[in-house]
Design a protein around this motif. Structure first.
Motif, PDB file in Angstrom:
ATOM      1  N   THR A  73      -2.821  16.728   2.304  1.00 26.41           N
ATOM      2  CA  THR A  73      -4.070  16.044   2.641  1.00 26.41           C
ATOM      3  C   THR A  73      -3.916  14.520   2.729  1.00 26.41           C
ATOM      4  OG1 THR A  73      -4.823  15.822   0.340  1.00 26.41           O
ATOM      5  CG2 THR A  73      -5.374  17.879   1.497  1.00 26.41           C
ATOM      6  N   ALA A  74      -2.711  14.001   2.499  1.00 31.28           N
ATOM      7  CA  ALA A  74      -2.477  12.561   2.649  1.00 31.28           C
ATOM      8  C   ALA A  74      -2.547  12.209   4.126  1.00 31.28           C
ATOM      9  CB  ALA A  74      -1.126  12.179   2.074  1.00 31.28           C
ATOM     10  N   ARG A  75      -3.387  11.249   4.474  1.00 34.36           N
ATOM     11  CA  ARG A  75      -3.534  10.850   5.874  1.00 34.36           C
ATOM     12  C   ARG A  75      -3.027   9.441   6.137  1.00 34.36           C
ATOM     13  NH1 ARG A  75      -6.954  14.544   8.485  1.00 34.36           N
ATOM     14  NH2 ARG A  75      -6.104  13.637  10.387  1.00 34.36           N
ATOM     15  N   MET A  76      -3.021   8.582   5.094  1.00 30.84           N
ATOM     16  CA  MET A  76      -2.621   7.190   5.316  1.00 30.84           C
ATOM     17  C   MET A  76      -2.114   6.591   4.015  1.00 30.84           C
ATOM     18  SD  MET A  76      -4.698   4.221   7.370  1.00 30.84           S
ATOM     19  CE  MET A  76      -6.117   4.043   6.284  1.00 30.84           C
ATOM     20  N   LEU A  77      -1.151   5.659   4.147  1.00 32.52           N
ATOM     21  CA  LEU A  77      -0.632   4.939   2.986  1.00 32.52           C
ATOM     22  C   LEU A  77      -0.399   3.492   3.406  1.00 32.52           C
ATOM     23  CD1 LEU A  77       1.944   6.143   0.390  1.00 32.52           C
ATOM     24  CD2 LEU A  77       2.255   3.894   1.460  1.00 32.52           C
ATOM     25  N   THR A  78      -0.968   2.568   2.633  1.00 25.05           N
ATOM     26  CA  THR A  78      -0.812   1.143   2.893  1.00 25.05           C
ATOM     27  C   THR A  78       0.356   0.597   2.085  1.00 25.05           C
ATOM     28  OG1 THR A  78      -3.148   0.761   3.412  1.00 25.05           O
ATOM     29  CG2 THR A  78      -1.890  -1.120   2.618  1.00 25.05           C
ATOM     30  N   GLU A  86      -3.847   3.265  -1.175  1.00 26.51           N
ATOM     31  CA  GLU A  86      -3.735   1.805  -1.044  1.00 26.51           C
ATOM     32  C   GLU A  86      -3.084   1.292  -2.318  1.00 26.51           C
ATOM     33  OE1 GLU A  86      -6.245  -2.093   0.407  1.00 26.51           O
ATOM     34  OE2 GLU A  86      -7.318  -0.504  -0.634  1.00 26.51           O
ATOM     35  N   GLY A  87      -1.827   0.945  -2.236  1.00 27.22           N
ATOM     36  CA  GLY A  87      -1.053   0.594  -3.404  1.00 27.22           C
ATOM     37  C   GLY A  87      -0.407   1.846  -3.980  1.00 27.22           C
ATOM     38  N   PRO A  88       0.599   1.664  -4.831  1.00 23.36           N
ATOM     39  CA  PRO A  88       1.035   0.415  -5.469  1.00 23.36           C
ATOM     40  C   PRO A  88       2.154  -0.327  -4.736  1.00 23.36           C
ATOM     41  CG  PRO A  88       2.174   2.254  -6.481  1.00 23.36           C
ATOM     42  CD  PRO A  88       1.286   2.836  -5.403  1.00 23.36           C
ATOM     43  N   PHE A  89       2.438   0.059  -3.494  1.00 27.84           N
ATOM     44  CA  PHE A  89       3.613  -0.485  -2.793  1.00 27.84           C
ATOM     45  C   PHE A  89       3.248  -1.732  -1.982  1.00 27.84           C
ATOM     46  CE2 PHE A  89       3.823   4.248  -2.796  1.00 27.84           C
ATOM     47  CZ  PHE A  89       4.709   4.373  -3.861  1.00 27.84           C
ATOM     48  N   ILE A  90       2.655  -2.713  -2.664  1.00 27.50           N
ATOM     49  CA  ILE A  90       2.136  -3.894  -1.980  1.00 27.50           C
ATOM     50  C   ILE A  90       2.648  -5.171  -2.641  1.00 27.50           C
ATOM     51  CG2 ILE A  90       0.086  -2.698  -1.133  1.00 27.50           C
ATOM     52  CD1 ILE A  90      -1.488  -3.939  -3.421  1.00 27.50           C
ATOM     53  N   VAL A 142      -6.606   3.266  -5.493  1.00 25.55           N
ATOM     54  CA  VAL A 142      -6.152   1.899  -5.768  1.00 25.55           C
ATOM     55  C   VAL A 142      -4.898   1.998  -6.626  1.00 25.55           C
ATOM     56  CG1 VAL A 142      -8.431   0.841  -5.592  1.00 25.55           C
ATOM     57  CG2 VAL A 142      -7.643   1.689  -7.800  1.00 25.55           C
ATOM     58  N   THR A 143      -4.234   0.875  -6.792  1.00 27.11           N
ATOM     59  CA  THR A 143      -2.996   0.845  -7.556  1.00 27.11           C
ATOM     60  C   THR A 143      -3.210   1.337  -8.981  1.00 27.11           C
ATOM     61  OG1 THR A 143      -2.019  -0.925  -6.247  1.00 27.11           O
ATOM     62  CG2 THR A 143      -1.231  -0.695  -8.506  1.00 27.11           C
ATOM     63  N   GLY A 144      -2.295   2.194  -9.406  1.00 27.33           N
ATOM     64  CA  GLY A 144      -2.303   2.716 -10.770  1.00 27.33           C
ATOM     65  C   GLY A 144      -0.916   3.230 -11.103  1.00 27.33           C
ATOM     66  N   GLU A 145      -0.739   3.728 -12.304  1.00 26.78           N
ATOM     67  CA  GLU A 145       0.519   4.383 -12.649  1.00 26.78           C
ATOM     68  C   GLU A 145       0.727   5.562 -11.695  1.00 26.78           C
ATOM     69  OE1 GLU A 145       2.639   3.359 -14.740  1.00 26.78           O
ATOM     70  OE2 GLU A 145       1.606   2.085 -16.197  1.00 26.78           O
ATOM     71  N   ILE A 146       1.974   5.792 -11.311  1.00 22.67           N
ATOM     72  CA  ILE A 146       2.262   6.826 -10.327  1.00 22.67           C
ATOM     73  C   ILE A 146       1.762   8.195 -10.788  1.00 22.67           C
ATOM     74  CG2 ILE A 146       4.091   8.105  -9.165  1.00 22.67           C
ATOM     75  CD1 ILE A 146       3.572   5.394  -7.942  1.00 22.67           C
ATOM     76  N   ASP A 147       1.966   8.521 -12.031  1.00 24.12           N
ATOM     77  CA  ASP A 147       1.495   9.822 -12.542  1.00 24.12           C
ATOM     78  C   ASP A 147      -0.012   9.949 -12.399  1.00 24.12           C
ATOM     79  OD1 ASP A 147       4.045  10.576 -13.171  1.00 24.12           O
ATOM     80  OD2 ASP A 147       3.866  10.174 -15.336  1.00 24.12           O
ATOM     81  N   GLU A 148      -0.735   8.862 -12.663  1.00 20.56           N
ATOM     82  CA  GLU A 148      -2.198   8.899 -12.573  1.00 20.56           C
ATOM     83  C   GLU A 148      -2.658   9.025 -11.132  1.00 20.56           C
ATOM     84  OE1 GLU A 148      -6.295   8.744 -13.152  1.00 20.56           O
ATOM     85  OE2 GLU A 148      -4.611   9.398 -14.417  1.00 20.56           O
TER      86      GLU A 148
END
Length: 387
Positions: free
Chosen positions: A157-162, A122-126, A93-99
């Motif tokens: 291992t990234a498969r999807m980004l919303t 999912e996030g933070p680019f929403i 879920v959306t959080g600070e990019i570093d986290e």
């Protein structure tokens, strides 16, 4: 060897079927032979379907994938495995990019270990206008450089980004994701119809929980929903929990897209498999009452408490899908989307022995096998009588 079951195969339903497992693979699946097989388990009155595949899930069992703690991620994955999800993505879920990068590093190890099938950001680019259960102050435009950073943090291992394609950098980021081999999903968006069509042309192939967190259909401004439903290149996620979507809306989507383009998901948060109470969802607090998850502040729907065994049962008994179509939407389509159709998603010789045993009358879960090992319900199955 499993004998006497109703098997839901790609070629159709076989009554009194036999399914043979060797190590972690299906050796054969089809009609029973003329005689009982010594050592077989009697599955009379049971239905066998492929293991479920969930491409959008945030947690379960009181644990969250966004915690950045490996033990919590394991607990979430095991919870959904107990409910028939033999292949699962981990959604952040959306959080600070570093986290979020730190979370991705932890989750990537579980993907490498075979516990998870990949990571879904999912996030933070929403859109702030459609943020739902994401903290507005942490949202940001999809700068391709930052998008690349998240993908690289997942170490393959990234498969999807919303993302919301109408935001500055949105279309460029969709193209980048396509080049990187990561699924670009349109969601939490305030985009108009034309912009979503541009995003699809740029490489977006998934609608994140269609209808939820996006503008409704208007007869002069069709918006993102119509664009995503009408394009054959798009797989649409639907949450069939009786809360996210009215049954008529669910039926509309299934009619418009066809069962070949629908993936039924849970969008589950940590309360899945648990009771009512307070739960974290990233940096936010969620209250679950009567199984419905909503933000403590604002009251927005905050994911679900759904599990895919319940989603399968609802698909057949409430939505009216055939067993074949239910299998397609919960196993076959999401497996194909992940590029895993050669391994999972159907009961066929050579594929992984991931399967779910259901009571044929009630469709309640009886047992689960993953990679040839019973993980749930082995004690409920009895040897078949021979002779």
């Amino acid at each position: 060897m499993l004998a006497g079951a109703r098997l839901v195969l790609p070629t159709g339903i076989v009554e009194n079927g036999v399914l043979a497992v060797e190590r972690d693979r299906i050796a054969a699946a089809g009609p029973a032979g003329p005689a009982a097989v010594p050592g077989a388990l009697d599955l009379a009155g049971r239905t066998v379907v492929p293991g479920f595949v969930d491409i959008h899930v945030h947690g379960g069992g009181g644990a969250s994938y966004a915690s950045g703690v490996a033990e919590e991620a394991l607990k979430a994955a095991r919870t959904h495995l107990q409910h028939g999800t033999t292949t699962t993505m981990a959604s952040t879920v959306t959080g600070e990019i570093d986290e979020v990068c730190r979370q991705a590093a932890v989750l990537s190890e579980l993907v490498e270990d075979g516990v998870l099938a990949g990571i879904h950001f999912e996030g933070p680019f929403i859109s702030r206008q459609r943020c739902g259960a994401h903290r507005p102050d942490l949202l940001r435009d999809p700068d391709p450089a930052v998008v690349r950073r998240l993908v690289e943090a997942a170490r393959g291992t990234a498969r999807m980004l919303t993302l919301a394609p109408e935001l500055p950098g949105g279309l460029e980021s969709v193209r980048l994701l396509a080049d990187l081999g990561v699924i670009a999903a349109v969601g939490h968006t305030d985009a108009d119809h034309a912009t979503v069509l541009q995003a699809i042309d740029a490489g977006a192939t998934v609608a994140t929980h269609l209808f939820n967190a996006m503008p409704a259909i208007h007869h002069r401004e069709p918006g993102p929903i119509v664009a995503l439903l009408e394009d054959e290149r798009v797989t649409v996620e639907l949450v069939n929990d009786g809360v996210h979507l009215h049954p008529s809306v669910l039926e509309l989507a299934l009619t418009a897209a066809g069962t070949s383009r629908v993936a039924l998901i849970t969008d589950a948060m940590g309360a899945a498999g648990m009771g009512d109470g307070l739960y974290p969802l990233g940096p936010l607090q969620v209250r679950v009452e009567e199984g419905v998850a909503r933000l403590v502040e604002g009251g927005s729907i905050a994911g679900s408490t759904l599990t895919l065994d319940v989603a399968f049962k609802r698909a057949v008994t409430v939505t009216g899908l055939s067993l074949d179509d239910a299998v397609q939407t919960l196993s076959g389509n999401p497996a194909a989307l992940l590029g895993l159709s050669d391994e999972i998603g159907s009961l066929e010789a050579g594929k992984r022995a991931d399967l779910v045993v259901l009571d044929s009358d009630t469709l309640d879960l009886v047992a689960v096998m993953r990679r040839g090992e019973w993980v749930v319900g082995a004690d409920r199955l009895t040897p078949a009588r021979v002779g």
